[in-house]
Motif scaffolding. Structure first.
Motif, PDB file in Angstrom:
ATOM      1  N   PRO A 227       0.904  -1.359  -0.034  1.00 34.11           N
ATOM      2  CA  PRO A 227       0.298   0.064   0.084  1.00 34.11           C
ATOM      3  C   PRO A 227       0.570   1.390   0.216  1.00 34.11           C
ATOM      4  O   PRO A 227       0.335   2.034  -0.461  1.00 34.11           O
ATOM      5  CB  PRO A 227      -0.640   0.043   1.016  1.00 34.11           C
ATOM      6  N   THR A 228       1.846   0.716   0.191  1.00 32.40           N
ATOM      7  CA  THR A 228       3.331   1.783   0.333  1.00 32.40           C
ATOM      8  C   THR A 228       3.545   2.940  -1.214  1.00 32.40           C
ATOM      9  O   THR A 228       3.926   3.650  -0.927  1.00 32.40           O
ATOM     10  CB  THR A 228       3.576   2.344   1.453  1.00 32.40           C
ATOM     11  N   GLY A 229       3.218   1.544  -1.466  1.00 27.54           N
ATOM     12  CA  GLY A 229       3.905   1.546  -3.449  1.00 27.54           C
ATOM     13  C   GLY A 229       5.571   1.659  -3.675  1.00 27.54           C
ATOM     14  O   GLY A 229       6.613   2.041  -4.087  1.00 27.54           O
ATOM     15  N   GLN A 230       6.913   1.594  -2.101  1.00 22.42           N
ATOM     16  CA  GLN A 230       7.588   1.680  -2.005  1.00 22.42           C
ATOM     17  C   GLN A 230       8.551  -0.317  -1.984  1.00 22.42           C
ATOM     18  O   GLN A 230       9.448   0.401  -2.543  1.00 22.42           O
ATOM     19  CB  GLN A 230       8.487   2.260  -0.201  1.00 22.42           C
ATOM     20  N   GLU A 231       7.465  -0.666  -2.449  1.00 14.31           N
ATOM     21  CA  GLU A 231       8.179  -2.186  -2.798  1.00 14.31           C
ATOM     22  C   GLU A 231       7.045  -2.791  -3.186  1.00 14.31           C
ATOM     23  O   GLU A 231       5.552  -2.315  -3.109  1.00 14.31           O
ATOM     24  CB  GLU A 231       8.928  -2.593  -1.402  1.00 14.31           C
ATOM     25  N   PHE A 232       7.149  -4.665  -3.640  1.00 17.98           N
ATOM     26  CA  PHE A 232       6.619  -5.140  -3.840  1.00 17.98           C
ATOM     27  C   PHE A 232       6.578  -6.577  -3.602  1.00 17.98           C
ATOM     28  O   PHE A 232       7.870  -6.916  -3.598  1.00 17.98           O
ATOM     29  CB  PHE A 232       5.991  -5.524  -5.857  1.00 17.98           C
TER      30      PHE A 232
END
Length: 380
Positions: A227-232
């Motif tokens: 949800p933070t868009g910093q990792e996947f």
């Protein structure tokens, strides 16, 4: 009657839709209709946020169940079918409007819950003259009228639902099996490829990827952003789950077990604390997004101690010994051997390329960066 390939919730949270290989899309209710009357008072508080179409669809579903036309209290309430479609491969619901998109073996379709036929259909000439199967379709989280898809012809394409036109398409060396938009940087998306790598692209420049994520030793089958868009997180045919930082090409965490088989789907929880994976051994597993994080409420002293340890790691992370300890992960012997073999093959190819460039008299053998080798061609 055949395998279900996609599930997606409507934006009101009360209905969800499924698509399958039998060429049907079906709508279902999250809560049984028999209990809907007792929940009316509770649901009145949310009526101001519900779209008229979603509310009418729920009411119609309830009335249909009362007439005895459904198989279960949860549905199915509505069945959708598109002509000339043999099987549906993927489905995604719009973030704010009452519409959903599907990918099938012959087209990409845009649907309304109130209509039994597609609103817009991309196929043949409107699909870059390609009749290959579309395997995945995803709505952009910010641009409401933008769709992204992957197809069996190794293509990654973008669509505009307002004009009903296909925008642009890039063709990679091997097929991409999954596609996900970055929720916090919606101009970027990541795809999992059959060449064992994941690639992030900027939709404004599809001629080469912005980053290559390596580590898997088999096809990447699923991708999901935090949800933070910093990792996947990625799930692969090599039976591992890996977490990649957005700005780094190497996984920071690797999860595996002896009994876990090929990982077909992965997803983050909404609180960014856990990862759920589904594998070929018919099991769902829950992993911590940060393996060393404590479960439950931490005291002030524990929080300060954790922050101090993380500060020490950031300060000394470039020292060889600290970096080795911080990044080392235990992996199965089979994966370790396959990684070593792939490294030997890569070094051999690099030596051959250097020799060709060194002794080439015509000057045709030039160095090409790895990112430029990914994309074969771009179609507008």
């Amino acid at each position: 009657s055949r395998m279900v390939n996609g599930l997606i919730f409507a934006n009101d949270g009360r209905m969800f839709y499924s698509c399958s290989d039998d060429g049907l899309i079906k709508s279902w209710a999250v809560y049984p209709s028999s209990a809907s009357t007792s929940n009316d008072d509770h649901d009145d508080d949310d009526d101001e946020n519900d779209t008229p179409t979603s509310s009418s669809a729920t009411t119609a579903a309830t009335n249909k169940y009362k007439t005895g036309d459904t198989a279960t209290p949860h549905g199915p309430f509505t069945t959708y079918r598109s002509p000339n479609v043999g099987s549906f491969k993927s489905i995604d619901y719009h973030r704010s409007e009452a519409q959903f998109a599907t990918a099938s073996d012959s087209s990409v379709d845009l649907w309304s819950p109130d209509r039994s036929s597609p609103l817009v259909k991309w196929t043949g000439n409107t699909l870059w003259n390609s009749d290959d199967t579309s395997t995945v379709v995803r709505y952009n989280p910010a641009e409401r009228s933008l769709l992204g898809q992957c197809s069996m012809d190794r293509g990654i394409g973008l669509f505009d639902t307002r004009s009903g036109s296909a925008l642009q398409k890039t063709v990679t060396k091997m097929r991409s099996s999954c596609f996900e938009w970055n929720p916090m940087e919606p101009m970027n998306f990541v795809v999992g490829n059959e060449d064992y790598n994941a690639y992030s692209f900027d939709m404004r420049k599809l001629d080469k990827p912005t980053m290559i994520y390596k580590g898997h030793v088999n096809t990447i089958l699923s991708v999901s952003w935090s949800p933070t868009g910093q990792e996947f997180v990625t799930g692969s045919y090599d039976r591992t789950v890996r977490i990649f930082p957005h700005r780094k090409g190497k996984a920071r965490e690797i999860y595996h077990t002896k009994r876990m088989q090929r990982v077909f789907t992965v997803n983050y929880t909404a609180d960014n604390k856990y990862i759920i994976s589904g594998s070929d051994d018919t099991n769902l597993r829950m992993w911590k997004a940060n393996a060393s994080e404590k479960i439950g409420q931490a005291s002030v002293r524990e929080e300060r101690s954790r922050e101090y340890r993380q500060a020490l790691i950031r300060k000394y992370q470039h020292l060889p010994e600290v970096q080795r300890i911080h990044t080392a992960r235990k992996v199965p012997t089979v994966i370790k051997k396959q990684t070593a073999t792939a490294q030997i093959q890569k070094e051999s190819q690099q030596r051959k390329q250097e020799n060709r460039a060194k002794y080439d008299k015509k000057g045709t053998e030039q160095f090409v960066s790895e990112r430029k080798k990914v994309v074969v061609k771009k179609v507008d």
